[in-house]
Motif scaffolding. Structure first.
Motif, short mmCIF file in Angstrom:
data_model
loop_
_atom_site.label_atom_id
_atom_site.label_comp_id
_atom_site.label_asym_id
_atom_site.label_seq_id
_atom_site.Cartn_x
_atom_site.Cartn_y
_atom_site.Cartn_z
N SER A 1 0.83 -1.20 0.00
CA SER A 1 0.00 0.00 0.00
C SER A 1 0.87 1.25 0.00
O SER A 1 1.78 1.39 0.82
CB SER A 1 -0.90 0.01 1.24
N LEU A 2 0.55 2.16 -0.91
CA LEU A 2 1.18 3.49 -0.95
C LEU A 2 0.18 4.55 -0.50
O LEU A 2 0.39 5.74 -0.71
CB LEU A 2 1.68 3.80 -2.36
N ILE A 3 -0.91 4.11 0.10
CA ILE A 3 -2.01 5.00 0.48
C ILE A 3 -1.63 5.82 1.71
O ILE A 3 -1.36 5.26 2.78
CB ILE A 3 -3.30 4.20 0.74
N ASP B 1 -3.24 -2.46 9.33
CA ASP B 1 -4.39 -3.28 9.77
C ASP B 1 -5.66 -2.93 8.99
O ASP B 1 -6.48 -3.80 8.69
CB ASP B 1 -4.61 -3.21 11.28
N ARG B 2 -5.83 -1.66 8.63
CA ARG B 2 -7.01 -1.27 7.85
C ARG B 2 -6.92 -1.82 6.43
O ARG B 2 -7.89 -2.34 5.89
CB ARG B 2 -7.16 0.27 7.82
N GLY C 1 0.01 -11.15 2.89
CA GLY C 1 1.00 -10.16 3.30
C GLY C 1 0.53 -8.77 2.95
O GLY C 1 0.11 -8.52 1.83
N VAL C 2 0.60 -7.86 3.93
CA VAL C 2 0.20 -6.47 3.70
C VAL C 2 1.32 -5.57 4.22
O VAL C 2 1.79 -5.74 5.35
CB VAL C 2 -1.14 -6.13 4.38
N PHE C 3 1.72 -4.62 3.39
CA PHE C 3 2.86 -3.76 3.67
C PHE C 3 2.54 -2.33 3.27
O PHE C 3 1.64 -2.09 2.49
CB PHE C 3 4.08 -4.24 2.87
N ARG C 4 3.34 -1.39 3.80
CA ARG C 4 3.24 0.02 3.39
C ARG C 4 4.61 0.49 2.96
O ARG C 4 5.63 0.07 3.49
CB ARG C 4 2.79 0.90 4.56
#
Length: 195
Positions: A87-89, A95-96, A106-109
């Motif tokens: 995510s680049l948001i 978590d959102r 897998g979720v990353f920023r």
């Protein structure tokens, strides 16, 4: 495709570690940018019909939309457990994002800055991940971050880029007034601040 994504694709497509793999790019948000990238990298960029096609064909998905668009865009997509979502948001916590892309595993920023177009500059990554560090390390210097508070501090400090670009522009403008041709003035000012 927005400015950050264009800078990332340009850096990956023209950097010293460019590979033969394709970067798949959804064009719905900016057909003009996507077309420009397709012309620059005809063997590396493919313009697809919609965002779901990207999700269906890729394991690593980069989501870069405005915060107010994020929920609508992500809830309309069907993710799989093997997906890795970067995510680049701005301002949207891991978590959102995770709740919107379930069951993605897998979720990353990350925060790619404009200089990634030239394979320069920091790229904070939350949480640290070897695979994404390898991928993002081709376009910048990955800064692994272990918690949201650290990440937010780095995000806030990235506002300094505006001042940096203003100083470069003012330096180039002054050099032009002193008789240095515009192209050389811009190259000099940019190179000086990269050093």
């Amino acid at each position: 495709t927005g400015g950050r994504e264009e800078a990332m694709v340009t850096g990956r497509g023209s950097g010293p570690d460019a590979t033969d793999s394709r970067d798949i790019l959804g064009w719905r948000s900016s057909e003009e940018r996507a077309s420009r990238l397709r012309k620059l990298f005809p063997d590396r960029v493919e313009i697809v019909a919609d965002n779901q096609e990207i999700v269906d064909r890729c394991r690593t998905i980069v989501i870069a939309v405005k915060p107010e668009q994020a929920e609508e865009v992500m809830t309309g997509l069907r993710f799989r457990e093997e997906h890795r979502v970067l995510s680049l948001i701005a301002g949207m916590r891991v978590d959102r994002v995770r709740s919107l892309v379930a069951p993605a595993g897998g979720v990353f920023r990350a925060i790619p800055m404009p200089p990634v177009e030239r394979c320069l500059g920091p790229v904070p990554l939350l949480p640290p991940d070897d695979e994404l560090t390898s991928l993002l390390g081709r376009i910048g210097t990955v800064i692994p971050v272990t918690d949201e508070r650290q990440f937010q501090a780095l995000a806030a400090s990235s506002a300094l880029m505006a001042s940096h670009f203003e100083i470069v522009a003012e330096t180039a403008a002054w050099l032009e007034k002193e008789g240095v041709p515009d192209r050389e003035a811009a190259r000099y000012a940019t190179s000086m601040f990269v050093a």
